[in-house]
Design a protein around this motif. Structure first.
Motif, PDB file in Angstrom:
ATOM      1  N   SER A  25      -9.110  40.542 -64.364  1.00 31.21           N
ATOM      2  CA  SER A  25     -10.129  39.388 -63.823  1.00 31.21           C
ATOM      3  C   SER A  25      -9.657  39.174 -62.390  1.00 31.21           C
ATOM      4  O   SER A  25     -10.367  38.309 -61.562  1.00 31.21           O
ATOM      5  N   GLN A  26      -8.323  39.828 -62.071  1.00 26.24           N
ATOM      6  CA  GLN A  26      -8.059  39.358 -60.651  1.00 26.24           C
ATOM      7  C   GLN A  26      -7.938  37.911 -60.277  1.00 26.24           C
ATOM      8  O   GLN A  26      -7.651  37.482 -59.228  1.00 26.24           O
ATOM      9  N   GLY A  27      -7.390  37.217 -61.507  1.00 28.14           N
ATOM     10  CA  GLY A  27      -7.003  35.982 -61.340  1.00 28.14           C
ATOM     11  C   GLY A  27      -5.402  35.761 -61.624  1.00 28.14           C
ATOM     12  O   GLY A  27      -4.679  36.315 -61.705  1.00 28.14           O
ATOM     13  N   THR A  28      -5.076  34.388 -61.740  1.00 26.95           N
ATOM     14  CA  THR A  28      -3.749  34.188 -62.029  1.00 26.95           C
ATOM     15  C   THR A  28      -3.507  33.155 -63.008  1.00 26.95           C
ATOM     16  O   THR A  28      -4.433  32.413 -63.204  1.00 26.95           O
ATOM     17  N   ALA A  29      -2.607  33.513 -63.949  1.00 23.77           N
ATOM     18  CA  ALA A  29      -2.385  32.703 -65.360  1.00 23.77           C
ATOM     19  C   ALA A  29      -1.401  31.634 -65.047  1.00 23.77           C
ATOM     20  O   ALA A  29      -0.515  31.837 -64.396  1.00 23.77           O
ATOM     21  N   PHE A  30      -1.663  30.621 -65.759  1.00 19.01           N
ATOM     22  CA  PHE A  30      -0.577  29.490 -65.863  1.00 19.01           C
ATOM     23  C   PHE A  30      -0.629  28.896 -67.345  1.00 19.01           C
ATOM     24  O   PHE A  30      -1.783  29.000 -67.923  1.00 19.01           O
ATOM     25  N   MET A  31       0.144  28.055 -67.814  1.00 19.06           N
ATOM     26  CA  MET A  31       0.105  27.431 -68.681  1.00 19.06           C
ATOM     27  C   MET A  31       0.070  25.850 -68.560  1.00 19.06           C
ATOM     28  O   MET A  31       0.491  25.513 -67.901  1.00 19.06           O
ATOM     29  N   ASP A  42     -11.811  29.617 -57.522  1.00 17.51           N
ATOM     30  CA  ASP A  42     -13.302  28.921 -57.784  1.00 17.51           C
ATOM     31  C   ASP A  42     -13.756  28.845 -59.013  1.00 17.51           C
ATOM     32  O   ASP A  42     -14.955  28.721 -59.223  1.00 17.51           O
ATOM     33  N   TRP A  43     -13.064  29.584 -60.001  1.00 15.20           N
ATOM     34  CA  TRP A  43     -13.338  29.471 -61.472  1.00 15.20           C
ATOM     35  C   TRP A  43     -12.004  29.207 -62.231  1.00 15.20           C
ATOM     36  O   TRP A  43     -10.848  29.304 -61.888  1.00 15.20           O
ATOM     37  N   LEU A  44     -12.204  28.731 -63.525  1.00 14.04           N
ATOM     38  CA  LEU A  44     -11.245  28.397 -64.384  1.00 14.04           C
ATOM     39  C   LEU A  44     -11.622  29.046 -65.855  1.00 14.04           C
ATOM     40  O   LEU A  44     -12.647  28.733 -66.229  1.00 14.04           O
ATOM     41  N   MET A  45     -10.802  29.658 -66.465  1.00  9.42           N
ATOM     42  CA  MET A  45     -10.814  30.044 -67.905  1.00  9.42           C
ATOM     43  C   MET A  45      -9.715  29.660 -68.869  1.00  9.42           C
ATOM     44  O   MET A  45      -8.576  29.530 -68.247  1.00  9.42           O
ATOM     45  N   ALA A  46     -10.414  28.910 -69.896  1.00  6.54           N
ATOM     46  CA  ALA A  46      -9.059  28.281 -70.774  1.00  6.54           C
ATOM     47  C   ALA A  46      -9.131  29.271 -71.947  1.00  6.54           C
ATOM     48  O   ALA A  46     -10.431  29.665 -72.681  1.00  6.54           O
ATOM     49  N   VAL A  47      -7.970  29.571 -72.265  1.00  5.78           N
ATOM     50  CA  VAL A  47      -7.841  30.446 -73.793  1.00  5.78           C
ATOM     51  C   VAL A  47      -7.286  29.426 -74.797  1.00  5.78           C
ATOM     52  O   VAL A  47      -6.317  29.105 -74.685  1.00  5.78           O
ATOM     53  N   ALA A  48      -8.384  28.947 -75.591  1.00  5.08           N
ATOM     54  CA  ALA A  48      -8.106  27.625 -76.356  1.00  5.08           C
ATOM     55  C   ALA A  48      -7.778  28.208 -77.711  1.00  5.08           C
ATOM     56  O   ALA A  48      -7.953  27.333 -78.879  1.00  5.08           O
ATOM     57  N   TYR A  49      -6.796  28.974 -77.646  1.00 10.29           N
ATOM     58  CA  TYR A  49      -6.154  29.438 -79.276  1.00 10.29           C
ATOM     59  C   TYR A  49      -4.548  29.158 -78.469  1.00 10.29           C
ATOM     60  O   TYR A  49      -3.978  29.669 -77.712  1.00 10.29           O
ATOM     61  N   ALA A  63      -4.992  19.433 -71.948  1.00  3.99           N
ATOM     62  CA  ALA A  63      -4.639  20.552 -71.144  1.00  3.99           C
ATOM     63  C   ALA A  63      -5.725  21.061 -70.116  1.00  3.99           C
ATOM     64  O   ALA A  63      -5.407  21.488 -68.939  1.00  3.99           O
ATOM     65  N   LEU A  64      -6.995  20.917 -70.423  1.00  2.65           N
ATOM     66  CA  LEU A  64      -8.141  21.225 -69.578  1.00  2.65           C
ATOM     67  C   LEU A  64      -8.067  20.310 -68.244  1.00  2.65           C
ATOM     68  O   LEU A  64      -8.200  20.811 -67.210  1.00  2.65           O
ATOM     69  N   ARG A  65      -7.779  18.958 -68.515  1.00  2.00           N
ATOM     70  CA  ARG A  65      -7.990  18.157 -67.574  1.00  2.00           C
ATOM     71  C   ARG A  65      -6.789  18.453 -66.519  1.00  2.00           C
ATOM     72  O   ARG A  65      -6.968  18.393 -65.265  1.00  2.00           O
ATOM     73  N   ALA A  66      -5.446  18.778 -67.161  1.00  2.00           N
ATOM     74  CA  ALA A  66      -4.655  19.154 -66.296  1.00  2.00           C
ATOM     75  C   ALA A  66      -4.731  20.304 -65.352  1.00  2.00           C
ATOM     76  O   ALA A  66      -4.310  20.490 -64.338  1.00  2.00           O
ATOM     77  N   ALA A  67      -5.168  21.476 -65.999  1.00  2.00           N
ATOM     78  CA  ALA A  67      -5.705  22.753 -65.524  1.00  2.00           C
ATOM     79  C   ALA A  67      -6.615  22.495 -64.321  1.00  2.00           C
ATOM     80  O   ALA A  67      -6.426  23.260 -63.138  1.00  2.00           O
ATOM     81  N   LEU A  68      -7.535  21.572 -64.356  1.00  2.00           N
ATOM     82  CA  LEU A  68      -8.631  21.467 -63.546  1.00  2.00           C
ATOM     83  C   LEU A  68      -8.139  20.887 -62.178  1.00  2.00           C
ATOM     84  O   LEU A  68      -8.697  20.962 -60.963  1.00  2.00           O
ATOM     85  N   ARG A  69      -6.950  20.216 -62.242  1.00  2.00           N
ATOM     86  CA  ARG A  69      -6.116  19.729 -61.105  1.00  2.00           C
ATOM     87  C   ARG A  69      -5.842  20.721 -60.172  1.00  2.00           C
ATOM     88  O   ARG A  69      -5.538  20.435 -58.979  1.00  2.00           O
ATOM     89  N   ARG A  70      -5.551  21.965 -60.828  1.00  2.00           N
ATOM     90  CA  ARG A  70      -5.099  23.066 -60.170  1.00  2.00           C
ATOM     91  C   ARG A  70      -6.042  23.841 -59.324  1.00  2.00           C
ATOM     92  O   ARG A  70      -5.808  24.822 -58.394  1.00  2.00           O
ATOM     93  N   VAL A  71      -7.397  23.532 -59.656  1.00  2.00           N
ATOM     94  CA  VAL A  71      -8.497  24.402 -59.037  1.00  2.00           C
ATOM     95  C   VAL A  71      -8.888  23.618 -57.824  1.00  2.00           C
ATOM     96  O   VAL A  71      -9.323  22.414 -58.153  1.00  2.00           O
TER      97      VAL A  71
END
Length: 592
Positions: A25-31, A42-49, A63-71
């Motif tokens: 993806s050439q993106g950066t992963a985080f938890m 400019d995009w966010l992918m969630a692995v909802a497992y 978790a999604l709301r917290a992740a969106l604050r990073r974008v």
């Protein structure tokens, strides 16, 4: 990072393989909590497992709301994708795929009906394991892709095999079947990075060097390798279609986890002003087309009030002058229609008809040799970084999630084969378009004026405009391209300043913009002043110039006897001007 190590240790799906996903993806992963996310600005992918426990809507939403604050926030929101065993009910209308992950226990025996064919294949083929992607692999991949209809995301997997094999922290391997002549008969790409399992990523077999059951032999060796590495099972991926499901089931693969995928846009700035909404209504009511009102409304770009506008009065006659932007994220058409109801003539810096723009483009595509190609000025590392910024997410994940640009800019071609100013404008435009900036303020004004039957005039000739482009210093273009990592922040500051009508803030964000030089701005300002004056003294004229020209032009027009008053289209703009204390009225020289 400990949390990402935990993702590998407790991985449940192939998407939990962090190094592989980042490479593709050439993106950066985080938890965030028990959920893994990837982002590339400019995009966010969630692995909802979840890595622990069962999926729960409320936990995932937190978790999604917290992740969106990073974008970084965009005017029109953040493009989001999620895959999971299920997803929140609010995303039901955005689901694009449903399937199941198939898995195979690592201790599964070779199915009875395949034992003899596998043994025969083993007599004719040698199985090798490695990480080198050789010319033989390239030939096999090319042969397989040439004869097989593949989805774009799968084709991207084949295209990026060499890159993912070299991804830092990844344990991806090739399992090859080679015949007695050393020719590659079949190959599998496997991911051993996740702790609990091994993932079967892709595979291909050759018809040119065909050996019966070569792929089955590799599957048998894959099971052996998984057991040797202490894996509990093999992830065989999604069912995809009936043929692929049958092959996986032939080996004992069974559905293990449900799979749901959704794509949507999260957040975004609220709708346009009351004035723009009234314009929408007028357009809808007057539309002669057969479209429904909802279809018309949804087809229109986002409208905003136009705040980069000044009223010019002299001798009881009124005209207007506006600062434009070549590229922007929303439209001002409704505001322009309101303005043009009060004028007969509209002036622009130069002609913006298709024929003129095509001629400028042709000039830009043919260097005259006065400047070296930008590929000779920028380093390889700088060019690669520019490619990442301009082209955006690439690879399997980006294609799978529809995040990849369908026709990405040829960055190297533009740098090598076009004039420096053309390369700069083309790359900047490609970046902005990828970020959703598909509008042009000056083109919108030009087309609206033409559509309303106004007299439309360009103040400069084509030759004068090209001369201004040629005067852009090469050093400023190079500096701007080298600073491409700052483009997102620059773009957002510029957007906020422009929408608020703050000329001072606008110019504060554009000083580093290549065309914003004193030589170019000052010389053209005097030309514009002389050529617009007869029209604006008559009144009933609207003038559009680049916003960078407005700071000096306001002073010049005040010297010429005009009262120059900024137009504040909404109460918010009026309040902002009062709070910031910006001087929004310039009286003719000699008046207080």
């Amino acid at each position: 990072m400990p949390d990402l190590s935990l993702a590998l240790e407790k991985a449940r799906v192939p998407e939990h393989s962090v190094p592989f996903m980042e490479a593709m993806s050439q993106g950066t992963a985080f938890m965030e909590g028990d959920y893994l996310f990837l982002t590339a600005d400019d995009w966010l992918m969630a692995v909802a497992y979840p890595l622990a426990g069962d999926y729960a809507h409320d936990a995932f939403e937190r978790a999604l709301r917290a992740a969106l604050r990073r974008v970084p926030k965009r005017l029109d929101g953040v493009d989001c994708w999620a895959v999971g065993p299920e997803l929140p009910p609010r995303l039901a209308g955005h689901v694009s795929d449903r399937d199941s992950f198939y898995s195979l226990p690592a201790d599964a025996p070779v199915p009875a009906r395949l034992r003899r064919p596998v043994a025969r294949a083993a007599e004719r083929l040698t199985v090798r394991e490695g990480r080198d992607f050789t010319p033989a692999h390239r030939r096999l991949w090319a042969e397989f892709m040439g004869r097989t209809a593949l989805k774009p995301n799968v084709r991207e997997l084949f295209a990026r095999t060499e890159a993912v094999l070299a991804a830092p922290g990844a344990d991806l391997r090739l399992l090859d079947a080679v015949d007695a002549e050393g020719r590659l008969a079949a190959s599998l790409l496997l991911d051993f990075t996740p702790g609990p399992f091994c993932s079967y990523v892709i595979g291909a077999h050759s018809r040119a060097y065909y050996t019966p059951h070569a792929a089955d032999l590799l599957f048998a060796r894959m099971l052996e390798a998984a057991r040797r590495e202490g894996k509990g099972y093999i992830h065989l991926g999604l069912g995809v279609n009936e043929g692929i499901r049958r092959f996986k089931e032939k080996w004992g693969g069974r559905p293990a986890l449900p799979y749901v995928m959704a794509g949507w846009r999260e957040g975004g700035v609220s709708g346009s002003s009351r004035e723009a909404m009234e314009g929408f209504v007028r357009l809808i009511l007057q539309s002669p087309s057969g479209l429904s009102k909802r279809q018309i409304f949804e087809s229109l770009p986002q409208q905003r009030p136009f705040a980069m506008l000044w009223e010019l009065t002299k001798g009881g006659r009124t005209s207007w002058i506006g600062g434009t932007a070549h590229f922007f994220c929303c439209s001002f058409e409704m505001a322009f229609r309101d303005l043009f109801e009060r004028v007969d003539t509209v002036l622009f810096e130069g002609p913006l008809d298709k024929e003129t723009l095509d001629e400028v483009e042709q000039m830009g595509k043919h260097p005259d040799g006065r400047h070296p190609p930008l590929t000779e000025v920028l380093s390889e590392a700088e060019i690669r970084r520019l490619e990442r910024v301009v082209r955006g997410p690439t690879g399997r994940l980006a294609r799978l999630l529809n995040a990849a640009v369908p026709h990405p800019a040829d960055v190297r071609g533009l740098l090598a084969d076009t004039r420096h100013w053309y390369a700069f404008f083309s790359l900047w435009a490609a970046y902005l378009e990828r970020r959703g900036w598909s509008q042009s303020v000056d083109l919108c004004a030009w087309n609206t004026a033409m559509d309303m039957g106004k007299t439309v005039i360009g103040m400069e000739s084509l030759e004068e405009q090209v001369a201004s482009l040629e005067a852009i210093p090469l050093s400023r273009v190079v500096s701007f391209l080298r600073d491409c990592g700052d483009w997102n922040a620059y773009m957002r500051r510029n957007m906020r300043a422009y929408l608020s009508g703050s000329l001072n803030r606008m110019l504060g964000t554009t000083t580093e913009f290549p065309p914003r030089t004193t030589r170019i701005i000052d010389g053209r300002n005097q030309r514009f002043r002389e050529r617009m004056r007869p029209f604006i003294e008559e009144g009933g004229t609207a003038v559009f110039v680049g916003s960078a020209h407005m700071l000096q032009l306001r002073e010049m027009l005040a010297e010429d006897g005009f009262t120059v008053r900024q137009v504040h289209p909404t109460w918010r703009h009026r309040l902002r001007a009062r709070l910031t204390g910006e001087n929004d009225v310039l009286f003719p020289t000699g008046r207080v």
